[in-house]
Scaffold this motif. Structure first.
Motif, PDB file in Angstrom:
ATOM      1  N   LYS A 298      -3.681  -1.241 -12.898  1.00 21.48           N
ATOM      2  CA  LYS A 298      -4.644  -0.128 -12.815  1.00 21.48           C
ATOM      3  C   LYS A 298      -4.628   0.601 -11.468  1.00 21.48           C
ATOM      4  CE  LYS A 298      -6.267  -1.324 -16.889  1.00 21.48           C
ATOM      5  NZ  LYS A 298      -5.940  -0.538 -18.096  1.00 21.48           N
ATOM      6  N   GLU A 299      -4.872  -0.129 -10.385  1.00 22.79           N
ATOM      7  CA  GLU A 299      -4.990   0.495  -9.067  1.00 22.79           C
ATOM      8  C   GLU A 299      -4.207  -0.307  -8.039  1.00 22.79           C
ATOM      9  OE1 GLU A 299      -9.093   0.635  -8.144  1.00 22.79           O
ATOM     10  OE2 GLU A 299      -9.567   2.262  -9.561  1.00 22.79           O
ATOM     11  N   PRO A 300      -3.772   0.339  -6.961  1.00 27.42           N
ATOM     12  CA  PRO A 300      -3.118  -0.414  -5.881  1.00 27.42           C
ATOM     13  C   PRO A 300      -4.076  -1.451  -5.304  1.00 27.42           C
ATOM     14  CG  PRO A 300      -2.814   1.954  -5.588  1.00 27.42           C
ATOM     15  CD  PRO A 300      -3.823   1.791  -6.674  1.00 27.42           C
ATOM     16  N   ARG A 301      -3.501  -2.551  -4.865  1.00 32.04           N
ATOM     17  CA  ARG A 301      -4.303  -3.591  -4.229  1.00 32.04           C
ATOM     18  C   ARG A 301      -4.048  -3.535  -2.721  1.00 32.04           C
ATOM     19  NH1 ARG A 301      -4.104  -9.600  -6.567  1.00 32.04           N
ATOM     20  NH2 ARG A 301      -4.666  -8.349  -8.426  1.00 32.04           N
ATOM     21  N   HIS A 302      -5.102  -3.280  -1.979  1.00 35.60           N
ATOM     22  CA  HIS A 302      -4.984  -3.166  -0.529  1.00 35.60           C
ATOM     23  C   HIS A 302      -5.236  -4.532   0.102  1.00 35.60           C
ATOM     24  CE1 HIS A 302      -4.840   1.280  -0.526  1.00 35.60           C
ATOM     25  NE2 HIS A 302      -5.557   1.136  -1.635  1.00 35.60           N
ATOM     26  N   GLN A 303      -4.196  -5.136   0.602  1.00 33.07           N
ATOM     27  CA  GLN A 303      -4.335  -6.433   1.264  1.00 33.07           C
ATOM     28  C   GLN A 303      -3.177  -6.612   2.240  1.00 33.07           C
ATOM     29  OE1 GLN A 303      -3.709  -8.979  -2.426  1.00 33.07           O
ATOM     30  NE2 GLN A 303      -2.435 -10.114  -0.968  1.00 33.07           N
ATOM     31  N   ARG A 304      -3.415  -7.343   3.282  1.00 32.94           N
ATOM     32  CA  ARG A 304      -2.367  -7.617   4.252  1.00 32.94           C
ATOM     33  C   ARG A 304      -1.370  -8.599   3.635  1.00 32.94           C
ATOM     34  NH1 ARG A 304      -1.565  -6.889   9.722  1.00 32.94           N
ATOM     35  NH2 ARG A 304      -0.251  -8.457  10.771  1.00 32.94           N
ATOM     36  N   VAL A 305      -0.117  -8.235   3.679  1.00 34.31           N
ATOM     37  CA  VAL A 305       0.945  -9.077   3.133  1.00 34.31           C
ATOM     38  C   VAL A 305       1.902  -9.424   4.270  1.00 34.31           C
ATOM     39  CG1 VAL A 305       2.857  -9.211   1.496  1.00 34.31           C
ATOM     40  CG2 VAL A 305       0.752  -8.024   0.848  1.00 34.31           C
ATOM     41  N   GLU A 306       2.019 -10.698   4.567  1.00 34.39           N
ATOM     42  CA  GLU A 306       2.900 -11.150   5.644  1.00 34.39           C
ATOM     43  C   GLU A 306       4.290 -11.508   5.142  1.00 34.39           C
ATOM     44  OE1 GLU A 306       2.310 -11.193   8.829  1.00 34.39           O
ATOM     45  OE2 GLU A 306       0.156 -10.711   8.813  1.00 34.39           O
ATOM     46  N   THR A 307       4.369 -12.035   3.930  1.00 36.05           N
ATOM     47  CA  THR A 307       5.643 -12.501   3.376  1.00 36.05           C
ATOM     48  C   THR A 307       5.759 -12.056   1.927  1.00 36.05           C
ATOM     49  OG1 THR A 307       4.630 -14.588   2.699  1.00 36.05           O
ATOM     50  CG2 THR A 307       5.701 -14.536   4.867  1.00 36.05           C
ATOM     51  N   ALA A 308       6.962 -11.734   1.507  1.00 32.35           N
ATOM     52  CA  ALA A 308       7.150 -11.253   0.136  1.00 32.35           C
ATOM     53  C   ALA A 308       8.556 -11.567  -0.339  1.00 32.35           C
ATOM     54  CB  ALA A 308       6.895  -9.752   0.056  1.00 32.35           C
ATOM     55  N   LEU A 309       8.675 -11.763  -1.646  1.00 28.80           N
ATOM     56  CA  LEU A 309       9.963 -11.948  -2.299  1.00 28.80           C
ATOM     57  C   LEU A 309      10.239 -10.779  -3.224  1.00 28.80           C
ATOM     58  CD1 LEU A 309       9.879 -15.693  -3.426  1.00 28.80           C
ATOM     59  CD2 LEU A 309      11.250 -14.737  -1.566  1.00 28.80           C
TER      60      LEU A 309
END
Length: 327
Positions: A298-309
Motif C-alpha cells: 500500500k504505502e512506503p515504509r519509512h524506517q532506518r535500514v542498516e543492512t539489506a539483501l
C-alpha cells in the motif's frame, strides 16, 4: 555515464587500464537477429546486415560501454538468465578484491520485447494472462498471481574499494559487503521448491558480510509474480529469517526485466539504505495464508535500514544474493 558521473569520476582523468566493465545480458540483440533472418529468407544473403554479428552477440553491450568509458581493464558479460545483473555485481566485487581493477562499472541490460521472445515466454506459461488489467498483472506474492509481465531496461553501478573511494573524496552510497552464488541443479526453468539451492547463495552472502540471518533488516525479493518462484522464495525467507524483515519486490512496478532485473533491484536496495524508505509491492492486497512474510504493501515504509539483501534467481537454477550495508 550517469553512474560514473554520480560517483564523481571522469573517464578523461582515470587510468583506464584499471577500470573494468561487467555487464550481464541474457539474450543479446534478438531483434536484429529476427529481422535479418526474415531478410535472408525474403531477399537472400545480400540483404543481411554486415553489422549483424556485433549487434547480436551478448557481450557487445559490455564492449560498447568499455569503448564509451575508455575502460581498458577486464570486460565481461555474464549470462545467468534473470540473475545476470546481480552476477555482474558479484563478479565486479571479485575483481576489486582480487586487485585486478580499481573501479568496475557493473550491471545488467536487456531488450527483448519482440513478438518472438514474448510469444516464447507466453507459450511456456511464464507470463501473466491478466490481459484485461495490464496495470495489475504483475502481482508478486499475491494469492492470485499467475505469471510475470515482461519488461526491458538497464541499470549500472560503480564499484570501488572503500578505502580508495574515500581517499579520493568519493561518497559511497552503500557498501557491498557480501555476494553469494549457487545453482539449484534441479530443472531447466523451475526453481527447486524447497529453496535450499537459493539458500546456499544467501548464506554465502551472509558469511562474506559477517552477518547472521537476524542481522538482516530488509530483503529485496526476486518476486517474479509466478506461482513457483514466489512460493519457493517465501519458503526460503520464512525459514532463514524468522524475525520477518520487511520484504519488497520491485517487479510489481517495473515488470521482469530479465538480465537487467538483478542490477535494477540492487540499485533499489542501495536507495532503500540511503533514504530509509522501503517501497511497497504493487498490486499486493493480501498475502496467502501460507506466506508468513512481512511484505510492505500500500504505502512506503519509512524506517532506518542498516543492512539489506537483494535476491536474484534465473532459469538454469542460477541464484545470486547481494548483501548491502549503509555507508
Amino acid at each position: 555515464r550517469q553512474a560514473v558521473a554520480d560517483a564523481g569520476l571522469a573517464p578523461a582523468r582515470w587510468d583506464g587500464s584499471r577500470v573494468g566493465v561487467v555487464l550481464g545480458v541474457g539474450v543479446g540483440g534478438v531483434s536484429v537477429l529476427v529481422d535479418n533472418a526474415a531478410k535472408l529468407a525474403a531477399s537472400g544473403p545480400e540483404a543481411v546486415s554486415p553489422l549483424l554479428v556485433p549487434m547480436m552477440i551478448p557481450n557487445a553491450a559490455a564492449g560498447e560501454v568499455a569503448i564509451a568509458l575508455k575502460a581498458g581493464g577486464p570486460s565481461l558479460a555474464p549470462a545467468t538468465a534473470c540473475a545476470s545483473g546481480a552476477t555482474a555485481v558479484a563478479v565486479a566485487r571479485d575483481l576489486l578484491l582480487g586487485g585486478s581493477c580499481d573501479v568496475v562499472v557493473a550491471g545488467g541490460a536487456e531488450s527483448v520485447l519482440t513478438p518472438l521472445v514474448v510469444t516464447a515466454f507466453a507459450r511456456m506459461g511464464a507470463l501473466s494472462t491478466r490481459n484485461g488489467d495490464p496495470a495489475g498483472a504483475s502481482r508478486p506474492f499475491a494469492a492470485d498471481r499467475d505469471g510475470f509481465v515482461i519488461g526491458e531496461g538497464a541499470a549500472m553501478l560503480v564499484l570501488e574499494r572503500e578505502a580508495g573511494a574515500r581517499a579520493r573524496g568519493g561518497r559511497p552510497r552503500a557498501l557491498l559487503t557480501g555476494a553469494g552464488s549457487s545453482t539449484d541443479a534441479h530443472h531447466p526453468t523451475a526453481p527447486a521448491p524447497d529453496g535450499y539451492g537459493a539458500q546456499r547463495a544467501v548464506q554465502a552472502a551472509l558469511d562474506q558480510a559477517g552477518w547472521t540471518p537476524s542481522d538482516v533488516d530488509h530483503i529485496n525479493a526476486h518476486g517474479t509474480s509466478t506461482p513457483l518462484n514466489d512460493a519457493m522464495e517465501t519458503t526460503l525467507i520464512s525459514r532463514l529469517f524468522p524475525h520477518r524483515p520487511p520484504v519488497t519486490a520491485p517487479k510489481g512496478v517495473v515488470g521482469h526485466t530479465l538480465a537487467a532485473a538483478g542490477a535494477i533491484e540492487a540499485v533499489a536496495t542501495v536507495l532503500t539504505l540511503e533514504r530509509s524508505v522501503v517501497p511497497p509491492i504493487a498490486n499486493l492486497d493480501a498475502l496467502p495464508d501460507a506466506f508468513p512474510l512481512d511484505c510492505v504493501t500500500k504505502e512506503p515504509r519509512h524506517q532506518r535500514v542498516e543492512t539489506a539483501l537483494s535476491h536474484s534467481f534465473g532459469f538454469g537454477g542460477h541464484n545470486v544474493a547481494l548483501a548491502f550495508q549503509r555507508a
